[in-house]
Write a protein that holds these residues in place. Sequence first.
Motif, PDB file in Angstrom:
ATOM      1  N   ASP A   6       0.855  -1.189   0.000  1.00 51.31           N
ATOM      2  CA  ASP A   6       0.000   0.000   0.000  1.00 51.31           C
ATOM      3  C   ASP A   6       0.890   1.238   0.000  1.00 51.31           C
ATOM      4  OD1 ASP A   6      -1.708   2.173   0.683  1.00 51.31           O
ATOM      5  OD2 ASP A   6      -3.138   0.753   1.573  1.00 51.31           O
ATOM      6  N   VAL A   7       1.015   1.884  -1.154  1.00 49.27           N
ATOM      7  CA  VAL A   7       1.889   3.049  -1.279  1.00 49.27           C
ATOM      8  C   VAL A   7       1.372   4.203  -0.431  1.00 49.27           C
ATOM      9  CG1 VAL A   7       2.853   4.734  -2.892  1.00 49.27           C
ATOM     10  CG2 VAL A   7       2.565   2.363  -3.602  1.00 49.27           C
ATOM     11  N   LYS A   8       0.063   4.403  -0.421  1.00 48.97           N
ATOM     12  CA  LYS A   8      -0.526   5.523   0.315  1.00 48.97           C
ATOM     13  C   LYS A   8      -0.256   5.418   1.811  1.00 48.97           C
ATOM     14  CE  LYS A   8      -4.898   7.925   1.116  1.00 48.97           C
ATOM     15  NZ  LYS A   8      -6.360   7.926   0.822  1.00 48.97           N
ATOM     16  N   ASP A   9      -0.429   4.234   2.366  1.00 47.28           N
ATOM     17  CA  ASP A   9      -0.239   4.046   3.796  1.00 47.28           C
ATOM     18  C   ASP A   9       1.185   3.653   4.162  1.00 47.28           C
ATOM     19  OD1 ASP A   9      -2.862   4.658   4.294  1.00 47.28           O
ATOM     20  OD2 ASP A   9      -3.533   2.568   4.290  1.00 47.28           O
ATOM     21  N   SER A  10       2.045   3.526   3.146  1.00 49.55           N
ATOM     22  CA  SER A  10       3.453   3.168   3.369  1.00 49.55           C
ATOM     23  C   SER A  10       3.585   1.859   4.123  1.00 49.55           C
ATOM     24  CB  SER A  10       4.179   4.284   4.140  1.00 49.55           C
ATOM     25  OG  SER A  10       4.005   5.518   3.534  1.00 49.55           O
ATOM     26  N   ILE A  21      -1.608 -10.826   8.723  1.00 50.85           N
ATOM     27  CA  ILE A  21      -0.847 -11.353   9.855  1.00 50.85           C
ATOM     28  C   ILE A  21       0.322 -10.449  10.239  1.00 50.85           C
ATOM     29  CG2 ILE A  21      -1.477 -13.757   9.393  1.00 50.85           C
ATOM     30  CD1 ILE A  21       1.378 -14.065   8.194  1.00 50.85           C
ATOM     31  N   MET A  22       0.837  -9.659   9.304  1.00 51.95           N
ATOM     32  CA  MET A  22       1.985  -8.801   9.602  1.00 51.95           C
ATOM     33  C   MET A  22       1.911  -7.555   8.750  1.00 51.95           C
ATOM     34  SD  MET A  22       6.086  -9.656   9.319  1.00 51.95           S
ATOM     35  CE  MET A  22       6.090 -10.798  10.686  1.00 51.95           C
ATOM     36  N   CYS A  23       2.118  -6.401   9.376  1.00 50.79           N
ATOM     37  CA  CYS A  23       2.057  -5.119   8.667  1.00 50.79           C
ATOM     38  C   CYS A  23       3.367  -4.368   8.910  1.00 50.79           C
ATOM     39  CB  CYS A  23       0.869  -4.292   9.150  1.00 50.79           C
ATOM     40  SG  CYS A  23       0.636  -2.746   8.238  1.00 50.79           S
ATOM     41  N   LEU A  24       4.243  -4.366   7.911  1.00 48.96           N
ATOM     42  CA  LEU A  24       5.519  -3.663   8.006  1.00 48.96           C
ATOM     43  C   LEU A  24       5.330  -2.203   7.625  1.00 48.96           C
ATOM     44  CD1 LEU A  24       7.751  -6.364   6.332  1.00 48.96           C
ATOM     45  CD2 LEU A  24       8.142  -5.456   8.611  1.00 48.96           C
ATOM     46  N   ALA A  25       5.822  -1.299   8.483  1.00 54.28           N
ATOM     47  CA  ALA A  25       5.735   0.144   8.224  1.00 54.28           C
ATOM     48  C   ALA A  25       6.995   0.574   7.473  1.00 54.28           C
ATOM     49  CB  ALA A  25       5.589   0.908   9.530  1.00 54.28           C
ATOM     50  N   LEU A  26       6.896   0.750   6.153  1.00 60.27           N
ATOM     51  CA  LEU A  26       8.086   1.031   5.341  1.00 60.27           C
ATOM     52  C   LEU A  26       8.731   2.358   5.717  1.00 60.27           C
ATOM     53  CD1 LEU A  26       6.816  -0.125   1.819  1.00 60.27           C
ATOM     54  CD2 LEU A  26       8.076  -1.427   3.534  1.00 60.27           C
ATOM     55  N   HIS A  56      18.281   7.197   9.599  1.00 63.85           N
ATOM     56  CA  HIS A  56      17.752   7.580   8.285  1.00 63.85           C
ATOM     57  C   HIS A  56      16.507   6.752   7.995  1.00 63.85           C
ATOM     58  CE1 HIS A  56      21.449   9.830   7.479  1.00 63.85           C
ATOM     59  NE2 HIS A  56      22.108   8.777   7.926  1.00 63.85           N
ATOM     60  N   ASP A  57      15.330   7.316   8.299  1.00 66.34           N
ATOM     61  CA  ASP A  57      14.078   6.646   7.969  1.00 66.34           C
ATOM     62  C   ASP A  57      13.874   6.643   6.464  1.00 66.34           C
ATOM     63  OD1 ASP A  57      13.133   6.043  10.603  1.00 66.34           O
ATOM     64  OD2 ASP A  57      12.680   8.171  10.872  1.00 66.34           O
ATOM     65  N   MET A  58      13.415   5.526   5.955  1.00 66.29           N
ATOM     66  CA  MET A  58      13.155   5.435   4.520  1.00 66.29           C
ATOM     67  C   MET A  58      11.902   6.253   4.180  1.00 66.29           C
ATOM     68  SD  MET A  58      15.674   3.454   3.467  1.00 66.29           S
ATOM     69  CE  MET A  58      16.707   4.261   4.709  1.00 66.29           C
ATOM     70  N   ASN A  59      11.963   7.013   3.077  1.00 62.74           N
ATOM     71  CA  ASN A  59      10.821   7.865   2.734  1.00 62.74           C
ATOM     72  C   ASN A  59      10.363   7.746   1.283  1.00 62.74           C
ATOM     73  OD1 ASN A  59      12.911   9.287   1.491  1.00 62.74           O
ATOM     74  ND2 ASN A  59      13.054  10.787   3.174  1.00 62.74           N
ATOM     75  N   SER A  60      10.940   6.805   0.544  1.00 63.42           N
ATOM     76  CA  SER A  60      10.412   6.493  -0.794  1.00 63.42           C
ATOM     77  C   SER A  60      10.779   5.052  -1.130  1.00 63.42           C
ATOM     78  CB  SER A  60      10.965   7.449  -1.845  1.00 63.42           C
ATOM     79  OG  SER A  60      12.358   7.248  -2.020  1.00 63.42           O
ATOM     80  N   TRP A  61      10.058   4.469  -2.106  1.00 59.66           N
ATOM     81  CA  TRP A  61      10.264   3.057  -2.411  1.00 59.66           C
ATOM     82  C   TRP A  61       9.761   2.742  -3.798  1.00 59.66           C
ATOM     83  CZ3 TRP A  61       8.755   4.692   2.378  1.00 59.66           C
ATOM     84  CH2 TRP A  61       7.410   5.102   2.487  1.00 59.66           C
ATOM     85  N   THR A  62      10.327   1.723  -4.364  1.00 59.15           N
ATOM     86  CA  THR A  62       9.892   1.211  -5.660  1.00 59.15           C
ATOM     87  C   THR A  62       9.787  -0.299  -5.563  1.00 59.15           C
ATOM     88  OG1 THR A  62      12.159   1.005  -6.478  1.00 59.15           O
ATOM     89  CG2 THR A  62      11.006   3.078  -6.941  1.00 59.15           C
ATOM     90  N   ARG A  63       9.028  -0.850  -6.505  1.00 59.94           N
ATOM     91  CA  ARG A  63       8.780  -2.293  -6.513  1.00 59.94           C
ATOM     92  C   ARG A  63       9.315  -2.871  -7.815  1.00 59.94           C
ATOM     93  NH1 ARG A  63       2.742  -4.491  -5.065  1.00 59.94           N
ATOM     94  NH2 ARG A  63       3.266  -6.655  -4.550  1.00 59.94           N
ATOM     95  N   SER A  64      10.098  -3.928  -7.717  1.00 63.16           N
ATOM     96  CA  SER A  64      10.649  -4.545  -8.918  1.00 63.16           C
ATOM     97  C   SER A  64       9.573  -5.354  -9.621  1.00 63.16           C
ATOM     98  CB  SER A  64      11.820  -5.466  -8.557  1.00 63.16           C
ATOM     99  OG  SER A  64      11.332  -6.613  -7.890  1.00 63.16           O
ATOM    100  N   LEU A  75      13.888   0.514  -0.820  1.00 57.16           N
ATOM    101  CA  LEU A  75      13.526   1.642   0.028  1.00 57.16           C
ATOM    102  C   LEU A  75      14.676   2.642   0.007  1.00 57.16           C
ATOM    103  CD1 LEU A  75      12.152  -1.075   1.236  1.00 57.16           C
ATOM    104  CD2 LEU A  75      11.695   0.322   3.236  1.00 57.16           C
ATOM    105  N   TYR A  76      14.336   3.945   0.001  1.00 58.81           N
ATOM    106  CA  TYR A  76      15.350   4.987  -0.106  1.00 58.81           C
ATOM    107  C   TYR A  76      15.132   6.071   0.940  1.00 58.81           C
ATOM    108  CZ  TYR A  76      15.626   2.965  -4.804  1.00 58.81           C
ATOM    109  OH  TYR A  76      15.736   2.099  -5.873  1.00 58.81           O
ATOM    110  N   HIS A  77      16.240   6.685   1.340  1.00 53.33           N
ATOM    111  CA  HIS A  77      16.194   7.958   2.031  1.00 53.33           C
ATOM    112  C   HIS A  77      16.595   9.000   0.989  1.00 53.33           C
ATOM    113  CE1 HIS A  77      17.534  11.265   4.656  1.00 53.33           C
ATOM    114  NE2 HIS A  77      16.616  10.804   5.496  1.00 53.33           N
ATOM    115  N   GLN A  78      15.644   9.808   0.546  1.00 48.89           N
ATOM    116  CA  GLN A  78      15.829  10.632  -0.645  1.00 48.89           C
ATOM    117  C   GLN A  78      16.966  11.636  -0.540  1.00 48.89           C
ATOM    118  OE1 GLN A  78      11.878  12.280  -1.269  1.00 48.89           O
ATOM    119  NE2 GLN A  78      11.443  10.736  -2.838  1.00 48.89           N
ATOM    120  N   ASP A  79      17.272  12.119   0.662  1.00 48.78           N
ATOM    121  CA  ASP A  79      18.269  13.173   0.805  1.00 48.78           C
ATOM    122  C   ASP A  79      19.686  12.649   1.007  1.00 48.78           C
ATOM    123  OD1 ASP A  79      16.196  15.014   0.625  1.00 48.78           O
ATOM    124  OD2 ASP A  79      15.843  14.947   2.794  1.00 48.78           O
ATOM    125  N   THR A  80      19.842  11.340   1.096  1.00 46.38           N
ATOM    126  CA  THR A  80      21.165  10.759   1.321  1.00 46.38           C
ATOM    127  C   THR A  80      21.357   9.578   0.381  1.00 46.38           C
ATOM    128  OG1 THR A  80      20.467   9.155   2.990  1.00 46.38           O
ATOM    129  CG2 THR A  80      21.001  11.377   3.773  1.00 46.38           C
TER     130      THR A  80
END
Length: 512
Positions: A6-10, A21-26, A56-64, A75-80
């Motif tokens: 879920d991109v909206k809810d990260s 069963i498991m919800c990872l907070a990206l 460095h919390d991850m704040n963007s992501w892409t899916r292969s 997962l990326y930290h956009q500023d670093t």
Amino acid sequence: MTIDWDVKDSTLEIRYGQEPIMCLALNECAHITPGPLSIKHIMAWDIVRMPFAQIHDMNSWTRSGKSTGQEIIYLYHQDTRYSMSFKLTLINPWHLELEITTSAAGFLRITWHTPSEELWQGFGEHTHSIRPPAQFDSWVEEGPVGLGWLSGWLKKAPFVPFPKGPYPSYASMPLWLSSAGYSAWFTSFERIRWNLTHTKRQATIWSTMTTLHIITGQTPKDIFSRQFSVLGLPASVPSWALAPWNDSIRGQARATHLAHFLRSHRIPSSVIWIEDWMGSNENRRRFWMRPLKHTVDTELYPHLPQLARTLHEQGFRLLGYFCPEITYGTDLYRQALNDDILVKDSKGEVMAINILGIRHGQIDVTHENAMAWTHRYLLSPALALGFDGWMVDFGEYLPLEAQLADGTSGHISHNRYPLLWQKIHRAFWEQQRPDGNFVFFVRSGWIGSHLLAPVIWGGDSDTDFSEADGLPTVIPEALSAQISGFFYWATDIGGYMTFGLTRPRSRALFLR
């Protein structure tokens, strides 16, 4: 299992059937740059602190592109430059493998969101059920020690049980069972620092990579069956190991008298354990087994082979005691120095392991000759004396500052040490008695110990009813050990240790 991103809810939600069963907070997963390490030694425990210089919390992501049974999320930290990757592989419909890596040196932090009613059990063998809010480490060390009658008054204070709260454990493991319908474990040997709240669970892995295994099922029985089909099932123990054992100390005459007493009164017993076969000391304050020289004390046991034969004729098996520590100045210590088999520091100096104020060396179990050396100088001579097994004690004392023969540090191999120590004994007994007619038992452990150690022992529980480390801690210990795979587990009836303000064991305690 299915994966819902879920991109909206990260969030990365893992489902079994229709149920989450498991919800990872990206956006709460992070790369951590650690600060300076601080180690404070308090008796048998290390208080380890490492401030985090940067998180460095991850704040963007892409899916292969998704392939059959596998996909990767970046997962990326956009500023670093920091990034993480989640490689998800569906091994089969009930087993998901999640490989997590970070792009640079540092630590990983994984965050879950959970309903407040979700409970986690296990984490190895623990004397107290872990309930949020809780902070603890997956780290092999001495268990908690209570303060006798004061424990009931001070149990809510952070320094009781002494000195690290209720969650230190000889067999702490990053494996848990969730009431949401799954079990999971990390494969890392490095320290994992947990922070559990009612609706958020965080694991900080002191490594750049780890693998998380997730097992699902309709019932706990289904989950356990599948979990141990992956981790492996332990071998059966001989039938005599399942009868009561008796500990005997203070010499050969006492052991002979105890055996006669048990048989003449028809008291069921299959084992006499002489844990002080290598020597002991006693004064008004305490009895203890020192020095750890790993050879028979001929004053206490002048005719040990004859004792073994007598006990065998009466239907007993004879157990002894070993640990990886060797007392400074003994003949075996000098042999170990000569053979360069002891744990060293980064300067190449042999490290001193202090236990109860006595200096010891410790066998470097990563050394290429460690198994052959231990078999030759410790185990083979003991077998020749008539032992049918022994306690394989300790394994918790490897210093973080150690530099081992295989090139790893104490930090990397601390939790790995019990496995290597137990592997040496397993190999010996399987070679000597391939029919399985032996037992050794341990108190330390990590994931995999259940395949090496026939029996795990509950440790130095106090001889009283205290809530810190007395009888009330035994049931949580047994249940959490079972979840973690220790199928053959036992504790001392009446406890093991009378320490400080602990009351001596009583008739009522024995009966309970």
